[in-house]
Design a protein around this motif. Structure first.
Motif, mmCIF file in Angstrom:
data_model
loop_
_atom_site.group_PDB
_atom_site.id
_atom_site.type_symbol
_atom_site.label_atom_id
_atom_site.label_comp_id
_atom_site.label_asym_id
_atom_site.label_seq_id
_atom_site.Cartn_x
_atom_site.Cartn_y
_atom_site.Cartn_z
ATOM 1 N N GLU A 113 61.509 -36.472 26.296
ATOM 2 C CA GLU A 113 62.277 -35.475 27.045
ATOM 3 C C GLU A 113 63.775 -35.598 26.760
ATOM 4 O OE1 GLU A 113 62.833 -32.158 28.803
ATOM 5 O OE2 GLU A 113 60.824 -32.946 28.528
ATOM 6 N N GLU A 114 64.220 -36.823 26.572
ATOM 7 C CA GLU A 114 65.626 -37.073 26.232
ATOM 8 C C GLU A 114 65.981 -36.399 24.903
ATOM 9 O OE1 GLU A 114 68.283 -41.114 25.580
ATOM 10 O OE2 GLU A 114 66.136 -41.281 25.980
ATOM 11 N N LEU A 115 65.075 -36.473 23.946
ATOM 12 C CA LEU A 115 65.297 -35.826 22.654
ATOM 13 C C LEU A 115 65.323 -34.307 22.790
ATOM 14 C CD1 LEU A 115 63.113 -38.083 20.393
ATOM 15 C CD2 LEU A 115 65.466 -37.478 19.921
ATOM 16 N N ARG A 116 64.475 -33.789 23.644
ATOM 17 C CA ARG A 116 64.403 -32.326 23.819
ATOM 18 C C ARG A 116 65.644 -31.771 24.504
ATOM 19 N NH1 ARG A 116 58.963 -33.825 24.847
ATOM 20 N NH2 ARG A 116 57.544 -32.866 23.368
ATOM 21 N N ALA A 117 66.278 -32.558 25.358
ATOM 22 C CA ALA A 117 67.350 -32.053 26.220
ATOM 23 C C ALA A 117 68.755 -32.213 25.641
ATOM 24 C CB ALA A 117 67.279 -32.752 27.574
ATOM 25 N N ALA A 118 68.942 -33.070 24.654
ATOM 26 C CA ALA A 118 70.293 -33.431 24.211
ATOM 27 C C ALA A 118 70.668 -32.800 22.875
ATOM 28 C CB ALA A 118 70.381 -34.953 24.081
ATOM 29 N N THR A 119 71.985 -32.695 22.672
ATOM 30 C CA THR A 119 72.475 -32.383 21.331
ATOM 31 C C THR A 119 72.456 -33.675 20.521
ATOM 32 O OG1 THR A 119 74.785 -32.888 21.837
ATOM 33 C CG2 THR A 119 74.050 -30.607 22.221
ATOM 34 N N LEU A 120 72.651 -33.572 19.237
ATOM 35 C CA LEU A 120 72.684 -34.758 18.381
ATOM 36 C C LEU A 120 73.757 -35.728 18.858
ATOM 37 C CD1 LEU A 120 71.995 -36.484 15.926
ATOM 38 C CD2 LEU A 120 73.339 -34.902 14.517
ATOM 39 N N VAL B 222 65.607 -32.516 7.340
ATOM 40 C CA VAL B 222 66.491 -31.506 7.917
ATOM 41 C C VAL B 222 67.630 -31.299 6.920
ATOM 42 C CG1 VAL B 222 68.038 -30.958 9.834
ATOM 43 C CG2 VAL B 222 65.894 -32.186 10.271
ATOM 44 N N PRO B 223 67.946 -30.053 6.565
ATOM 45 C CA PRO B 223 69.049 -29.813 5.639
ATOM 46 C C PRO B 223 70.352 -30.419 6.182
ATOM 47 C CG PRO B 223 67.778 -27.802 5.970
ATOM 48 C CD PRO B 223 67.281 -28.812 6.971
ATOM 49 N N PRO B 224 71.091 -31.154 5.341
ATOM 50 C CA PRO B 224 72.314 -31.829 5.805
ATOM 51 C C PRO B 224 73.312 -30.904 6.499
ATOM 52 C CG PRO B 224 71.754 -32.534 3.587
ATOM 53 C CD PRO B 224 70.810 -31.418 3.940
ATOM 54 N N GLU B 225 73.393 -29.655 6.058
ATOM 55 C CA GLU B 225 74.357 -28.734 6.671
ATOM 56 C C GLU B 225 73.991 -28.377 8.112
ATOM 57 O OE1 GLU B 225 71.423 -26.259 4.267
ATOM 58 O OE2 GLU B 225 72.583 -28.068 3.890
ATOM 59 N N GLU B 226 72.743 -28.610 8.518
ATOM 60 C CA GLU B 226 72.323 -28.344 9.891
ATOM 61 C C GLU B 226 72.548 -29.545 10.813
ATOM 62 O OE1 GLU B 226 68.361 -26.759 10.162
ATOM 63 O OE2 GLU B 226 68.722 -25.370 8.500
ATOM 64 N N VAL B 227 72.807 -30.701 10.228
ATOM 65 C CA VAL B 227 72.962 -31.938 11.004
ATOM 66 C C VAL B 227 74.429 -32.063 11.434
ATOM 67 C CG1 VAL B 227 72.700 -34.442 10.995
ATOM 68 C CG2 VAL B 227 71.045 -33.013 9.782
ATOM 69 N N ARG B 228 74.699 -31.569 12.636
ATOM 70 C CA ARG B 228 76.049 -31.654 13.203
ATOM 71 C C ARG B 228 75.921 -32.028 14.672
ATOM 72 N NH1 ARG B 228 74.205 -26.812 12.591
ATOM 73 N NH2 ARG B 228 74.439 -25.288 14.244
ATOM 74 N N GLY B 229 76.940 -32.618 15.222
ATOM 75 C CA GLY B 229 76.894 -33.143 16.576
ATOM 76 C C GLY B 229 76.511 -32.137 17.636
ATOM 77 N N SER B 230 76.891 -30.882 17.445
ATOM 78 C CA SER B 230 76.634 -29.863 18.462
ATOM 79 C C SER B 230 75.220 -29.291 18.386
ATOM 80 C CB SER B 230 77.642 -28.722 18.309
ATOM 81 O OG SER B 230 77.501 -28.113 17.030
ATOM 82 N N ALA B 231 74.451 -29.668 17.373
ATOM 83 C CA ALA B 231 73.104 -29.114 17.210
ATOM 84 C C ALA B 231 72.137 -29.728 18.223
ATOM 85 C CB ALA B 231 72.602 -29.389 15.792
ATOM 86 N N PRO B 232 71.400 -28.882 18.941
ATOM 87 C CA PRO B 232 70.383 -29.419 19.853
ATOM 88 C C PRO B 232 69.301 -30.156 19.059
ATOM 89 C CG PRO B 232 70.841 -27.111 20.336
ATOM 90 C CD PRO B 232 71.508 -27.425 19.030
ATOM 91 N N MET B 233 68.902 -31.323 19.555
ATOM 92 C CA MET B 233 67.858 -32.080 18.876
ATOM 93 C C MET B 233 66.572 -31.262 18.794
ATOM 94 S SD MET B 233 69.073 -34.960 17.791
ATOM 95 C CE MET B 233 67.638 -35.996 17.475
ATOM 96 N N SER B 234 66.311 -30.419 19.794
ATOM 97 C CA SER B 234 65.098 -29.598 19.784
ATOM 98 C C SER B 234 65.128 -28.555 18.666
ATOM 99 C CB SER B 234 64.885 -28.932 21.130
ATOM 100 O OG SER B 234 65.990 -28.110 21.454
#
Length: 83
Positions: free
Chosen positions: A62-69, A23-35
């Motif tokens: 399902e936990e991964l699909r539902a949560a933000t990072l 995953v590009p580092p710039e996309e890895v932020r706390g508000s990003a949905p894991m999905s």
């Protein structure tokens, strides 16, 4: 665990996203949905396995699909602290 535990869990999960799942580092932020970060079902399953192998915490797909990072990291951090 110390008060910095959620940050360290967030760091570990972020590193997995960048290093293992490319995953590009710039996309890895706390508000990003894991999905959004894990774009297909196989990646979600692989992340659940990677978190278990790396941190020793079982997570549900399902936990991964539902949560933000940030939410996911906080949930894993709480389980680590409860040990």
């Amino acid at each position: 665990m110390t008060a910095s535990a959620p940050e360290s869990v967030l760091d570990v999960i972020s590193e997995l996203l960048v290093d293992k799942f490319e995953v590009p580092p710039e996309e890895v932020r706390g508000s990003a949905p894991m999905s959004d970060l894990l774009i297909d079902s196989l990646m979600i399953v692989e992340m659940a396995i990677a978190v278990h192998e790396t941190l020793g915490v079982k997570v549900e797909e399902e936990e991964l699909r539902a949560a933000t990072l940030a939410e996911f990291a906080a949930s894993v951090g709480e389980r680590l602290a409860d040990r």
